[in-house]
Design an enzyme around this catalytic site. Structure first.
Site, mmCIF file in Angstrom:
data_model
loop_
_atom_site.group_PDB
_atom_site.id
_atom_site.type_symbol
_atom_site.label_atom_id
_atom_site.label_comp_id
_atom_site.label_asym_id
_atom_site.label_seq_id
_atom_site.Cartn_x
_atom_site.Cartn_y
_atom_site.Cartn_z
ATOM 1 N N ASP A 171 0.817 -1.207 0.000
ATOM 2 C CA ASP A 171 0.000 0.000 0.000
ATOM 3 C C ASP A 171 0.858 1.268 0.000
ATOM 4 O O ASP A 171 0.479 2.283 -0.566
ATOM 5 C CB ASP A 171 -0.937 -0.005 1.216
ATOM 6 C CG ASP A 171 -2.101 -0.991 1.036
ATOM 7 O OD1 ASP A 171 -2.243 -1.544 -0.080
ATOM 8 O OD2 ASP A 171 -2.857 -1.211 2.004
ATOM 9 N N THR A 216 -8.068 2.765 7.761
ATOM 10 C CA THR A 216 -7.541 1.495 8.293
ATOM 11 C C THR A 216 -6.029 1.561 8.481
ATOM 12 O O THR A 216 -5.388 0.544 8.689
ATOM 13 C CB THR A 216 -7.887 0.335 7.331
ATOM 14 O OG1 THR A 216 -7.629 0.765 5.996
ATOM 15 C CG2 THR A 216 -9.350 -0.059 7.450
ATOM 16 N N SER A 231 -4.674 6.261 11.366
ATOM 17 C CA SER A 231 -5.843 6.702 12.125
ATOM 18 C C SER A 231 -6.380 5.567 13.015
ATOM 19 O O SER A 231 -6.680 5.769 14.192
ATOM 20 C CB SER A 231 -6.923 7.166 11.138
ATOM 21 O OG SER A 231 -8.150 7.355 11.803
#
Length: 294
Positions: A77, A191, A194
């Site tokens: 990611d 996800t 935070s």
């Protein structure tokens, strides 16, 4: 049926050194389909020099000097976030091929790449629009790309005991956070950092942002969810007279008293999703829900 010749721009993680078989698989799948391949220069050097892979690239590019039908991000990611920061307002759909454990953004495994390419050429995929958070500063302009796909974090520097962050929403005073920091997150980023600070999980496509304090000094501070049409203004005070702003993890120093304005960017990031990819499936796996740990 005559296949269109598609152009792909390739970005990748140059720290994943043991993944050459997976990379090879993706490259040969593209070349079998006669795809036109543009490769990011840093990644090209990594592939050819470090991994000794023969790359048939139509063009090697730097910065934003590329065009493509689809961008492929090879990595996790984090690599996807970097690719998005290079695509910017070009709005080219990004496909995330994950070289490690499946991510939320990079959710195609190298083993699935053939199936995935077939879906792309058959136009059997969907595109999800993901909102970006855009930051502007009233002091010196921010150095890097000023939009975040995941989150914008206002953080204390090592020497500060904490910072005071005065927050207003659409010009109306909300509160002054006394904390180690504040994370403003999009649904995509909910996800990530935070969540680790106790923020809510927000399903993509929900038109909201969340604000979650990092180690607040008051126990009754709670995360707050706002419409993504809101304008958030933050003014920071700190004993060390400066603080950090991290935009998708890229941090830079800001002077105390700098007024930051956060709003939804005028364009979105487009994420390629195969029609059989399911968000809640990934969420359940990543969060390990339903796994009996007894």
């Amino acid at each position: 049926m005559e296949h269109r010749r598609l152009k792909f721009a390739l970005f990748g993680n140059v720290y994943q050194t043991k993944k050459s078989a997976s990379i090879q698989k993706v490259l040969s799948c593209l070349s079998e389909r006669g795809a036109e391949l543009y490769v990011d220069q840093e990644y090209y050097q990594f592939l050819t020099e470090n991994q000794k892979i023969d790359v048939q690239a139509a063009k090697i590019f730097t910065d934003d000097d590329f065009e493509a039908d689809i961008v492929i991000s090879m990595g996790g990611d984090g690599t996807f976030l970097k690719a998005a920061s290079r695509v910017r307002e070009k709005m080219i759909p990004i496909l995330g091929v994950n070289m490690g454990r499946l991510g939320f953004l990079a959710d195609v495994s190298p083993g699935d790449i053939e199936k995935c390419m077939k879906a792309i050429y058959d136009e059997n995929y969907s595109i999800e629009n993901r909102a970006l958070i855009q930051v502007t500063s009233d002091g010196e302009p921010l150095e890097g790309y000023n939009c975040a796909l995941n989150d914008v974090a206002i953080l204390k520097r090592d020497t500060a005991s904490m910072i005071s962050i005065r927050a207003c929403i659409n010009g109306e005073y909300l509160t002054t956070y006394q904390a180690d920091g504040l994370v403003i997150s999009s649904p995509t980023g909910s996800t990530a950092y935070s969540l680790s600070n106790g923020g809510p999980i927000i399903v993509p496509g929900t038109k909201v942002f969340s604000m979650t304090a990092v180690a607040p000094h008051s126990m009754n501070i709670r995360p707050i969810v706002l419409s993504d049409s809101s304008e958030i203004t933050l003014t920071v005070e700190s004993r060390s007279h400066n603080f950090l702003i991290a935009i998708d993890g890229r941090s830079e120093k800001c002077k105390e008293g700098t007024k930051l304005t956060l709003r939804r960017a005028p364009y979105d990031v487009k994420v390629v999703k195969r029609t059989d990819q399911r968000y809640f499936n990934t969420l359940r796996e990543k969060m390990m829900w339903g796994i009996d740990a007894r």
